[in-house]
Scaffold this motif. Structure first.
Motif, PDB file in Angstrom:
ATOM      1  N   THR A  14      64.418  24.817  -5.724  1.00  0.00           N
ATOM      2  CA  THR A  14      64.921  23.682  -4.892  1.00  0.00           C
ATOM      3  C   THR A  14      63.738  23.204  -3.985  1.00  0.00           C
ATOM      4  OG1 THR A  14      65.983  24.933  -3.211  1.00  0.00           O
ATOM      5  CG2 THR A  14      67.299  24.615  -4.955  1.00  0.00           C
ATOM      6  N   SER A  15      63.839  22.257  -3.557  1.00  0.00           N
ATOM      7  CA  SER A  15      62.789  21.620  -2.470  1.00  0.00           C
ATOM      8  C   SER A  15      62.896  22.590  -1.308  1.00  0.00           C
ATOM      9  CB  SER A  15      63.225  20.126  -2.418  1.00  0.00           C
ATOM     10  OG  SER A  15      62.263  19.572  -1.274  1.00  0.00           O
ATOM     11  N   GLU A  16      64.175  22.788  -0.964  1.00  0.00           N
ATOM     12  CA  GLU A  16      64.363  23.576   0.217  1.00  0.00           C
ATOM     13  C   GLU A  16      63.710  25.034   0.228  1.00  0.00           C
ATOM     14  OE1 GLU A  16      68.040  25.706   2.968  1.00  0.00           O
ATOM     15  OE2 GLU A  16      68.493  24.351   1.201  1.00  0.00           O
ATOM     16  N   GLN A  17      63.738  25.623  -1.024  1.00  0.00           N
ATOM     17  CA  GLN A  17      63.199  26.962  -1.304  1.00  0.00           C
ATOM     18  C   GLN A  17      61.696  26.661  -1.072  1.00  0.00           C
ATOM     19  OE1 GLN A  17      63.043  28.544  -5.117  1.00  0.00           O
ATOM     20  NE2 GLN A  17      63.016  30.729  -4.273  1.00  0.00           N
ATOM     21  N   ILE A  18      61.007  25.639  -1.704  1.00  0.00           N
ATOM     22  CA  ILE A  18      59.623  25.404  -2.015  1.00  0.00           C
ATOM     23  C   ILE A  18      59.110  25.164  -0.264  1.00  0.00           C
ATOM     24  CG2 ILE A  18      57.622  24.201  -2.580  1.00  0.00           C
ATOM     25  CD1 ILE A  18      59.018  25.690  -4.755  1.00  0.00           C
ATOM     26  N   THR A  19      59.938  24.561   0.559  1.00  0.00           N
ATOM     27  CA  THR A  19      59.827  24.257   1.956  1.00  0.00           C
ATOM     28  C   THR A  19      59.696  25.754   2.638  1.00  0.00           C
ATOM     29  OG1 THR A  19      60.604  22.020   1.964  1.00  0.00           O
ATOM     30  CG2 THR A  19      60.495  23.407   4.072  1.00  0.00           C
ATOM     31  N   GLN A  20      60.742  26.665   2.398  1.00  0.00           N
ATOM     32  CA  GLN A  20      60.742  27.850   3.032  1.00  0.00           C
ATOM     33  C   GLN A  20      59.553  28.502   2.623  1.00  0.00           C
ATOM     34  OE1 GLN A  20      64.600  29.284   1.236  1.00  0.00           O
ATOM     35  NE2 GLN A  20      65.620  29.052   3.480  1.00  0.00           N
ATOM     36  N   ILE A  21      59.256  28.480   1.400  1.00  0.00           N
ATOM     37  CA  ILE A  21      57.840  29.452   0.999  1.00  0.00           C
ATOM     38  C   ILE A  21      56.621  28.922   1.725  1.00  0.00           C
ATOM     39  CG2 ILE A  21      56.456  29.871  -0.933  1.00  0.00           C
ATOM     40  CD1 ILE A  21      59.152  29.869  -2.672  1.00  0.00           C
ATOM     41  N   ALA A  22      56.581  27.403   1.733  1.00  0.00           N
ATOM     42  CA  ALA A  22      55.495  26.970   2.518  1.00  0.00           C
ATOM     43  C   ALA A  22      55.315  27.159   3.623  1.00  0.00           C
ATOM     44  CB  ALA A  22      55.457  25.457   2.338  1.00  0.00           C
ATOM     45  N   ASN A  23      56.682  27.467   4.511  1.00  0.00           N
ATOM     46  CA  ASN A  23      56.533  27.839   5.800  1.00  0.00           C
ATOM     47  C   ASN A  23      56.212  29.397   5.758  1.00  0.00           C
ATOM     48  OD1 ASN A  23      57.368  25.197   6.840  1.00  0.00           O
ATOM     49  ND2 ASN A  23      59.732  25.900   6.882  1.00  0.00           N
ATOM     50  N   SER A  24      56.594  30.100   5.128  1.00  0.00           N
ATOM     51  CA  SER A  24      56.025  31.497   4.987  1.00  0.00           C
ATOM     52  C   SER A  24      54.580  31.512   4.789  1.00  0.00           C
ATOM     53  CB  SER A  24      56.862  32.289   3.938  1.00  0.00           C
ATOM     54  OG  SER A  24      56.454  33.637   3.840  1.00  0.00           O
ATOM     55  N   ILE A  25      53.880  30.742   3.964  1.00  0.00           N
ATOM     56  CA  ILE A  25      52.598  30.962   3.642  1.00  0.00           C
ATOM     57  C   ILE A  25      51.839  30.428   4.909  1.00  0.00           C
ATOM     58  CG2 ILE A  25      50.760  29.902   2.562  1.00  0.00           C
ATOM     59  CD1 ILE A  25      52.814  29.694  -0.038  1.00  0.00           C
ATOM     60  N   LYS A  26      52.473  29.432   5.896  1.00  0.00           N
ATOM     61  CA  LYS A  26      51.551  29.087   6.951  1.00  0.00           C
ATOM     62  C   LYS A  26      51.777  29.913   8.171  1.00  0.00           C
ATOM     63  CE  LYS A  26      54.124  25.166   7.736  1.00  0.00           C
ATOM     64  NZ  LYS A  26      54.465  23.803   8.006  1.00  0.00           N
ATOM     65  N   GLU A  27      52.972  30.751   8.164  1.00  0.00           N
ATOM     66  CA  GLU A  27      53.087  31.859   8.998  1.00  0.00           C
ATOM     67  C   GLU A  27      52.222  33.013   8.791  1.00  0.00           C
ATOM     68  OE1 GLU A  27      54.637  33.678  12.626  1.00  0.00           O
ATOM     69  OE2 GLU A  27      54.624  31.447  12.007  1.00  0.00           O
ATOM     70  N   PHE A  28      52.624  33.700   7.567  1.00  0.00           N
ATOM     71  CA  PHE A  28      51.945  34.919   7.270  1.00  0.00           C
ATOM     72  C   PHE A  28      50.639  35.045   6.358  1.00  0.00           C
ATOM     73  CE2 PHE A  28      56.605  35.100   7.140  1.00  0.00           C
ATOM     74  CZ  PHE A  28      57.012  35.698   8.461  1.00  0.00           C
TER      75      PHE A  28
END
Length: 179
Positions: free
Chosen positions: A32-46
């Motif tokens: 989902t778009s929401e999951q892609i956003t979660q992964i993008a946020n994870s990549i930005k953080e970690f």
């Protein structure tokens, strides 16, 4: 028919342009778009800690959502591991196994609560863990199903509301209004 990978074999990371990576047309996992956003946020953080696995011809075997998140972030290249040594059957099976095997794990709820409470106390954004408000509520709210007294049974509608505080926005919510 297992592969012959020994512990001495090394996998090398190569950075490839996200635009050169080809999604598997029959990928059975959806995002989902929401999951892609979660992964993008994870990549930005970690950072980009989990490489994309490719088939030797830039075809994605594992990491479809990570590539979409990288593209959303405007990343031009991502780390990859070439698994071109796999047979076509192994590639197709690994595409499924990579997603399914992680789903077969379970949580140690007691340790998870400890970890999340400690992260929350450090003001860490719990949204970056992938858990949503409902899941956190379910994890931390322990209902008491013991039978009440006659007096308590008659006063169920008078009980204090179950108020929870969202760790992300700080808003208070009455759980009885969201049932």
């Amino acid at each position: 028919m297992g592969g012959n990978i020994s512990m001495n074999d090394t996998m090398k990371y190569n950075y490839l342009e996200t635009s050169s990576l080809i999604p598997y047309a029959r990928n059975t996992r959806t995002h989902t778009s929401e999951q892609i956003t979660q992964i993008a946020n994870s990549i930005k953080e970690f950072g980009f800690l989990n490489p994309v696995i490719i088939d030797g011809n830039n075809g994605i075997i594992a990491g479809h959502a990570r590539v979409q998140a990288a593209q959303r972030l405007g990343l031009e290249d991502v780390p990859t591991i070439d698994a071109g040594h796999l047979t076509n059957e192994q590639k197709r099976a690994y595409i499924i196994a990579d997603n399914k095997l992680a789903l077969n794990a379970e949580w140690d709820d007691n340790l998870l609560k400890i970890e999340l409470k400690e992260l929350e106390a450090l003001n860490f954004d719990l949204n970056l863990t992938g858990f949503n408000l409902g899941e956190l509520t379910d994890l931390f709210f322990d209902p008491n199903f013991d039978a009440g007294s006659k007096d308590e049974q008659g006063k169920l509608d008078e009980l204090d509301p179950k108020i929870i505080n969202c760790p992300h926005c700080g808003q208070d919510f009455d759980l009885r209004k969201h049932e």
